[in-house]
Motif scaffolding. Structure first.
Motif, PDB file in Angstrom:
ATOM      1  N   LEU A  84     -27.282  34.181  26.419  1.00 36.28           N
ATOM      2  CA  LEU A  84     -26.304  33.958  25.333  1.00 36.28           C
ATOM      3  C   LEU A  84     -25.508  32.688  25.611  1.00 36.28           C
ATOM      4  CD1 LEU A  84     -24.815  34.988  22.763  1.00 36.28           C
ATOM      5  CD2 LEU A  84     -23.257  36.207  24.302  1.00 36.28           C
ATOM      6  N   SER A  85     -25.569  31.748  24.677  1.00 34.73           N
ATOM      7  CA  SER A  85     -24.819  30.499  24.857  1.00 34.73           C
ATOM      8  C   SER A  85     -24.267  30.030  23.508  1.00 34.73           C
ATOM      9  CB  SER A  85     -25.721  29.421  25.468  1.00 34.73           C
ATOM     10  OG  SER A  85     -26.816  29.169  24.614  1.00 34.73           O
ATOM     11  N   PHE A  86     -23.357  29.071  23.577  1.00 32.97           N
ATOM     12  CA  PHE A  86     -22.688  28.571  22.372  1.00 32.97           C
ATOM     13  C   PHE A  86     -22.702  27.056  22.389  1.00 32.97           C
ATOM     14  CE2 PHE A  86     -21.130  32.778  23.241  1.00 32.97           C
ATOM     15  CZ  PHE A  86     -21.157  33.390  21.994  1.00 32.97           C
ATOM     16  N   ARG A  87     -22.882  26.461  21.208  1.00 36.26           N
ATOM     17  CA  ARG A  87     -22.886  25.003  21.170  1.00 36.26           C
ATOM     18  C   ARG A  87     -22.478  24.491  19.793  1.00 36.26           C
ATOM     19  NH1 ARG A  87     -28.357  23.246  23.194  1.00 36.26           N
ATOM     20  NH2 ARG A  87     -27.413  21.214  22.852  1.00 36.26           N
ATOM     21  N   LEU A  88     -22.147  23.216  19.799  1.00 42.28           N
ATOM     22  CA  LEU A  88     -21.709  22.542  18.570  1.00 42.28           C
ATOM     23  C   LEU A  88     -22.925  22.126  17.748  1.00 42.28           C
ATOM     24  CD1 LEU A  88     -18.960  21.495  17.442  1.00 42.28           C
ATOM     25  CD2 LEU A  88     -19.485  19.302  18.557  1.00 42.28           C
ATOM     26  N   GLY A  89     -22.835  22.277  16.421  1.00 43.80           N
ATOM     27  CA  GLY A  89     -23.931  21.801  15.585  1.00 43.80           C
ATOM     28  C   GLY A  89     -23.912  22.440  14.217  1.00 43.80           C
ATOM     29  N   GLY A  90     -25.022  22.246  13.502  1.00 41.15           N
ATOM     30  CA  GLY A  90     -25.114  22.773  12.138  1.00 41.15           C
ATOM     31  C   GLY A  90     -26.550  23.085  11.778  1.00 41.15           C
ATOM     32  N   PHE A  91     -26.912  22.817  10.523  1.00 39.87           N
ATOM     33  CA  PHE A  91     -28.231  23.223  10.032  1.00 39.87           C
ATOM     34  C   PHE A  91     -29.383  22.432  10.650  1.00 39.87           C
ATOM     35  CE2 PHE A  91     -25.403  25.070   6.929  1.00 39.87           C
ATOM     36  CZ  PHE A  91     -25.975  26.317   6.742  1.00 39.87           C
ATOM     37  N   GLU A  92     -29.046  21.370  11.369  1.00 42.31           N
ATOM     38  CA  GLU A  92     -30.121  20.660  12.078  1.00 42.31           C
ATOM     39  C   GLU A  92     -30.553  21.436  13.324  1.00 42.31           C
ATOM     40  OE1 GLU A  92     -27.005  20.015  12.104  1.00 42.31           O
ATOM     41  OE2 GLU A  92     -26.373  19.445  14.118  1.00 42.31           O
ATOM     42  N   VAL A  93     -29.824  22.496  13.674  1.00 41.87           N
ATOM     43  CA  VAL A  93     -30.143  23.436  14.756  1.00 41.87           C
ATOM     44  C   VAL A  93     -30.485  22.721  16.070  1.00 41.87           C
ATOM     45  CG1 VAL A  93     -31.330  25.596  15.313  1.00 41.87           C
ATOM     46  CG2 VAL A  93     -31.145  24.906  12.934  1.00 41.87           C
ATOM     47  N   PRO A  94     -29.490  22.091  16.692  1.00 40.32           N
ATOM     48  CA  PRO A  94     -29.748  21.402  17.953  1.00 40.32           C
ATOM     49  C   PRO A  94     -29.968  22.401  19.097  1.00 40.32           C
ATOM     50  CG  PRO A  94     -27.392  21.414  17.482  1.00 40.32           C
ATOM     51  CD  PRO A  94     -28.070  22.083  16.315  1.00 40.32           C
ATOM     52  N   LEU A  95     -31.103  22.288  19.765  1.00 41.23           N
ATOM     53  CA  LEU A  95     -31.398  23.205  20.881  1.00 41.23           C
ATOM     54  C   LEU A  95     -31.932  22.400  22.051  1.00 41.23           C
ATOM     55  CD1 LEU A  95     -33.160  26.081  18.888  1.00 41.23           C
ATOM     56  CD2 LEU A  95     -30.905  26.191  19.982  1.00 41.23           C
ATOM     57  N   ASP A  96     -31.673  22.880  23.256  1.00 40.76           N
ATOM     58  CA  ASP A  96     -32.117  22.160  24.448  1.00 40.76           C
ATOM     59  C   ASP A  96     -33.634  21.981  24.445  1.00 40.76           C
ATOM     60  OD1 ASP A  96     -29.611  21.829  25.459  1.00 40.76           O
ATOM     61  OD2 ASP A  96     -29.649  23.683  26.650  1.00 40.76           O
ATOM     62  N   GLY A  97     -34.052  20.783  24.829  1.00 43.85           N
ATOM     63  CA  GLY A  97     -35.483  20.511  24.973  1.00 43.85           C
ATOM     64  C   GLY A  97     -36.240  20.601  23.662  1.00 43.85           C
ATOM     65  N   GLY A  98     -35.536  20.507  22.535  1.00 43.50           N
ATOM     66  CA  GLY A  98     -36.211  20.575  21.235  1.00 43.50           C
ATOM     67  C   GLY A  98     -36.797  21.948  20.942  1.00 43.50           C
ATOM     68  N   ALA A  99     -36.261  22.995  21.587  1.00 45.42           N
ATOM     69  CA  ALA A  99     -36.784  24.350  21.369  1.00 45.42           C
ATOM     70  C   ALA A  99     -36.744  24.699  19.883  1.00 45.42           C
ATOM     71  CB  ALA A  99     -35.961  25.367  22.168  1.00 45.42           C
ATOM     72  N   ARG A 100     -37.698  25.509  19.464  1.00 46.85           N
ATOM     73  CA  ARG A 100     -37.775  25.914  18.050  1.00 46.85           C
ATOM     74  C   ARG A 100     -37.354  27.376  17.911  1.00 46.85           C
ATOM     75  NH1 ARG A 100     -40.253  22.766  14.429  1.00 46.85           N
ATOM     76  NH2 ARG A 100     -40.888  20.732  15.209  1.00 46.85           N
ATOM     77  N   PRO A 101     -36.429  27.658  16.998  1.00 47.64           N
ATOM     78  CA  PRO A 101     -35.908  29.019  16.881  1.00 47.64           C
ATOM     79  C   PRO A 101     -36.860  29.962  16.135  1.00 47.64           C
ATOM     80  CG  PRO A 101     -34.856  27.584  15.271  1.00 47.64           C
ATOM     81  CD  PRO A 101     -35.766  26.708  16.096  1.00 47.64           C
TER      82      PRO A 101
END
Ligand SMILES: C[S@@+](CC[C@H](N)C(=O)[O-])C[C@H]1O[C@@H](n2cnc3c(N)ncnc32)[C@H](O)[C@@H]1O
Length: 256
Positions: A84-101
């Motif tokens: 479980l983690s939290f980060r700044l962002g929006g609909f561009e869905v920024p994730l570490d290493g370009g991970a896909r949700p």
């Protein structure tokens, strides 16, 4: 940015659907599935609850709360834990290493936007989704008794789900004021979603005698009747919960 009401357990109906009929998406993920709670609000509670519930399906699930408001990200940080983690962002869905949700749940976020901003927001998320990924764009009341959400995959919108607390329900169209932004302005005569809610109400009224066995029996009878003329994608095991999913193609705005 908004007040960001986030009552504990507010999103339980949607969590239950992701952990139920949609669980296959998480199970099929070759690596740890990433699930995003987009616009989690003033309190990170819904992200914590989502992690708790989805861990039962996939113990290695990675839930990421994403917020446009830095103060809300700061409020989430102390609750970070394994998965479980939290980060700044929006609909561009920024994730570490370009991970896909695998799942992006955006609840009570797009309701603040204009109807014509919805397709662009959906498209941004659609581009980011994992192969079996799903965007869940939904709305609910303050304490989560009435909820509605659209499920969107990379190909486009798939379904509309209504989920209602049956006790105290006057009629199914009580959910109308909680329709997602893509439909809320379409609840007018001549639009398919309006016809759908009207048919639900008519069936609900016809099955009033079932109330003597409880609201659940009445809802089951209502959904069974509506299935005769609308493409419902689920069945009694979901209807028992006050939940009902219809194919998007049947309720999409006229002319779309
Ligand atoms: C009404 S709150 C909903 C909170 C929570 N999801 C819920 O349903 O209880 C909406 C939240 O969405 C956030 N938000 C609005 N636009 C956003 C965007 N483009 N990206 C990320 N968060 C956004 C706001 O900062 C706010 O905290």
């Amino acid at each position: 940015m908004t007040r960001g009401t986030t009552n504990p357990n507010r999103l339980r109906r949607c969590d239950r659907w992701i952990a139920g009929p949609q669980a296959w998406r998480l199970r099929r993920s070759p690596g740890p599935p990433v699930v995003v709670d987009l616009g989690y609000g003033a309190s990170p509670t819904t992200a914590v609850e989502l992690h708790d519930r989805l861990s039962a399906v996939r113990p290695d699930v990675q839930v990421v709360g994403i917020e446009i408001d830095p103060a809300r990200v700061a409020a989430g940080k102390p609750l970070e834990r394994d998965g479980l983690s939290f980060r700044l962002g929006g609909f561009e869905v920024p994730l570490d290493g370009g991970a896909r949700p695998t799942v992006v749940r955006a609840f009570n976020v797009l309701r603040q936007y204009a109807e014509d901003e919805v397709p662009a927001a959906w498209a941004l998320v659609q581009e980011r989704l994992a192969p079996d990924g799903l965007l869940v764009d939904g709305t609910c009341d303050e304490i989560g008794r009435r909820a509605a959400w659209v499920a969107v995959d990379a190909t486009g919108p798939l379904s509309l789900t209504l989920s209602l607390r049956m006790g105290g329900l006057e009629r199914p169209s009580d959910v109308a004021e909680r329709l997602p932004k893509s439909l809320i302005h379409r609840n007018v005569p001549g639009e398919p979603v309006h016809e759908f809610l009207a048919d639900l109400d008519r069936a609900w009224a016809r099955h009033a005698p079932h109330s003597s066995w409880g609201a659940r029996q009445r809802f089951l009878a209502t959904a069974a009747e509506v299935r005769e003329s609308w493409p419902l994608l689920d069945g009694p095991s979901r209807w028992r919960l006050g939940e009902l999913t219809v194919a998007w193609s049947a309720v999409a705005p006229a002319g779309r």
